[in-house]
Design an enzyme around this catalytic site. Sequence first.
Site, PDB file in Angstrom:
ATOM      1  CG  ASP A  30      -6.232   0.150  -3.678  1.00  0.00           C
ATOM      2  OD1 ASP A  30      -5.707  -0.147  -2.592  1.00  0.00           O
ATOM      3  OD2 ASP A  30      -7.395  -0.191  -3.992  1.00  0.00           O
ATOM      4  CB  ILE A  31      -8.348  -2.934  -7.739  1.00  0.00           C
ATOM      5  CG1 ILE A  31      -9.087  -3.253  -9.018  1.00  0.00           C
ATOM      6  CG2 ILE A  31      -9.047  -3.544  -6.530  1.00  0.00           C
ATOM      7  CD1 ILE A  31      -9.046  -4.725  -9.373  1.00  0.00           C
ATOM      8  CG  ASN A  82      -4.684  -0.817   7.359  1.00  0.00           C
ATOM      9  OD1 ASN A  82      -4.424   0.114   8.116  1.00  0.00           O
ATOM     10  ND2 ASN A  82      -5.474  -0.685   6.297  1.00  0.00           N
ATOM     11  CG  HIS A  88      -9.676  -0.801   9.239  1.00  0.00           C
ATOM     12  ND1 HIS A  88     -11.017  -0.824   8.974  1.00  0.00           N
ATOM     13  CD2 HIS A  88      -9.544  -0.121  10.400  1.00  0.00           C
ATOM     14  CE1 HIS A  88     -11.663  -0.180   9.913  1.00  0.00           C
ATOM     15  NE2 HIS A  88     -10.793   0.256  10.808  1.00  0.00           N
ATOM     16  CD  GLN A  89      -2.903  -7.497   6.886  1.00  0.00           C
ATOM     17  OE1 GLN A  89      -2.830  -7.793   8.084  1.00  0.00           O
ATOM     18  NE2 GLN A  89      -1.960  -7.788   6.018  1.00  0.00           N
ATOM     19  CG  HIS A  95      -1.227  -3.963   1.498  1.00  0.00           C
ATOM     20  ND1 HIS A  95      -1.547  -5.172   2.087  1.00  0.00           N
ATOM     21  CD2 HIS A  95      -2.262  -3.132   1.730  1.00  0.00           C
ATOM     22  CE1 HIS A  95      -2.740  -5.068   2.645  1.00  0.00           C
ATOM     23  NE2 HIS A  95      -3.206  -3.844   2.457  1.00  0.00           N
ATOM     24  CG  PHE A  96       3.981   0.286   3.237  1.00  0.00           C
ATOM     25  CD1 PHE A  96       4.495  -0.994   3.141  1.00  0.00           C
ATOM     26  CD2 PHE A  96       4.314   1.050   4.340  1.00  0.00           C
ATOM     27  CE1 PHE A  96       5.322  -1.514   4.121  1.00  0.00           C
ATOM     28  CE2 PHE A  96       5.144   0.549   5.331  1.00  0.00           C
ATOM     29  CZ  PHE A  96       5.647  -0.742   5.227  1.00  0.00           C
ATOM     30  CG  HIS A  97      -3.218   1.556   1.713  1.00  0.00           C
ATOM     31  ND1 HIS A  97      -4.273   1.243   0.886  1.00  0.00           N
ATOM     32  CD2 HIS A  97      -3.193   0.574   2.652  1.00  0.00           C
ATOM     33  CE1 HIS A  97      -4.856   0.138   1.311  1.00  0.00           C
ATOM     34  NE2 HIS A  97      -4.213  -0.295   2.387  1.00  0.00           N
TER      35      HIS A  97
HETATM   36  P1  5GP Z   1      -6.060  -3.316   3.317  1.00  0.00           P
HETATM   37  O1  5GP Z   1      -7.451  -3.034   3.796  1.00  0.00           O
HETATM   38  O2  5GP Z   1      -5.719  -4.788   3.396  1.00  0.00           O
HETATM   39  O3  5GP Z   1      -5.031  -2.444   3.976  1.00  0.00           O
HETATM   40  O4  5GP Z   1      -6.041  -2.881   1.808  1.00  0.00           O
HETATM   41  C1  5GP Z   1      -6.164  -3.763   0.733  1.00  0.00           C
HETATM   42  C2  5GP Z   1      -6.216  -2.917  -0.516  1.00  0.00           C
HETATM   43  O5  5GP Z   1      -5.995  -3.743  -1.621  1.00  0.00           O
HETATM   44  C3  5GP Z   1      -7.574  -2.209  -0.746  1.00  0.00           C
HETATM   45  O6  5GP Z   1      -7.351  -0.825  -0.869  1.00  0.00           O
HETATM   46  C4  5GP Z   1      -8.085  -2.838  -2.036  1.00  0.00           C
HETATM   47  O7  5GP Z   1      -8.764  -1.927  -2.861  1.00  0.00           O
HETATM   48  C5  5GP Z   1      -6.805  -3.333  -2.683  1.00  0.00           C
HETATM   49  N1  5GP Z   1      -6.980  -4.504  -3.522  1.00  0.00           N
HETATM   50  C6  5GP Z   1      -7.641  -5.651  -3.191  1.00  0.00           C
HETATM   51  N2  5GP Z   1      -7.580  -6.530  -4.199  1.00  0.00           N
HETATM   52  C7  5GP Z   1      -6.857  -5.932  -5.196  1.00  0.00           C
HETATM   53  C8  5GP Z   1      -6.456  -6.361  -6.506  1.00  0.00           C
HETATM   54  O8  5GP Z   1      -6.735  -7.454  -6.975  1.00  0.00           O
HETATM   55  N3  5GP Z   1      -5.715  -5.476  -7.223  1.00  0.00           N
HETATM   56  C9  5GP Z   1      -5.365  -4.245  -6.740  1.00  0.00           C
HETATM   57  N4  5GP Z   1      -4.636  -3.464  -7.538  1.00  0.00           N
HETATM   58  N5  5GP Z   1      -5.720  -3.821  -5.516  1.00  0.00           N
HETATM   59  C10 5GP Z   1      -6.474  -4.652  -4.754  1.00  0.00           C
END
Ligand code: 5GP
Length: 136
Positions: A30-31, A82, A88-89, A95-97
Amino acid sequence: MSSQSSCIFCTIVKGIFKLLETETMLAFMDIGPIARGHCLVIPKYHAAKLSDLPDHQMGDILPALAKIASASGNENYNILQNNGRPAHQEVDHVHFHYIPKPADAGDKAGLVVGWPIQGLSQEEIRTSYDELKRKL
Ligand code: 5GP
Ligand code: ZN
């Protein structure tokens, strides 16, 4: 692979910090990590929400999460998925964290969870059950 040209996770399939890959799944860092070792596991197929993802595109995801959890050796961690802005998506590609939770982190690192118990009665829970069971 289904893809959308405007989707960051469809383009990131070519990307950096790749951890694992199969025909249908990709895992990468994750970035914007909320803990050291925070990474993401996605289906390569573009679907915004889990309920949009065909069953045959899901099969490699849980094993990859388990493999990452096992390899990273963290005793405490959360798997988070999410769906929708209020939930919080931010990225509209399933995607799964995988989020390590350092034991002494409190609310300073890792997932911080609110858990607003609704105090529903057995009858109210039964109403939800009846509604959902009917649709399954
Ligand atoms: P969400 O809130 O949708 O569940 O999580 C999205 C996740 O994607 C966040 O943790 C965010 O840091 C990560 N993310 C967003 N853009 C990028 C990207 O360009 N590259 C990577 N590796 N992660 C990303
Ligand atoms: Zn996508």
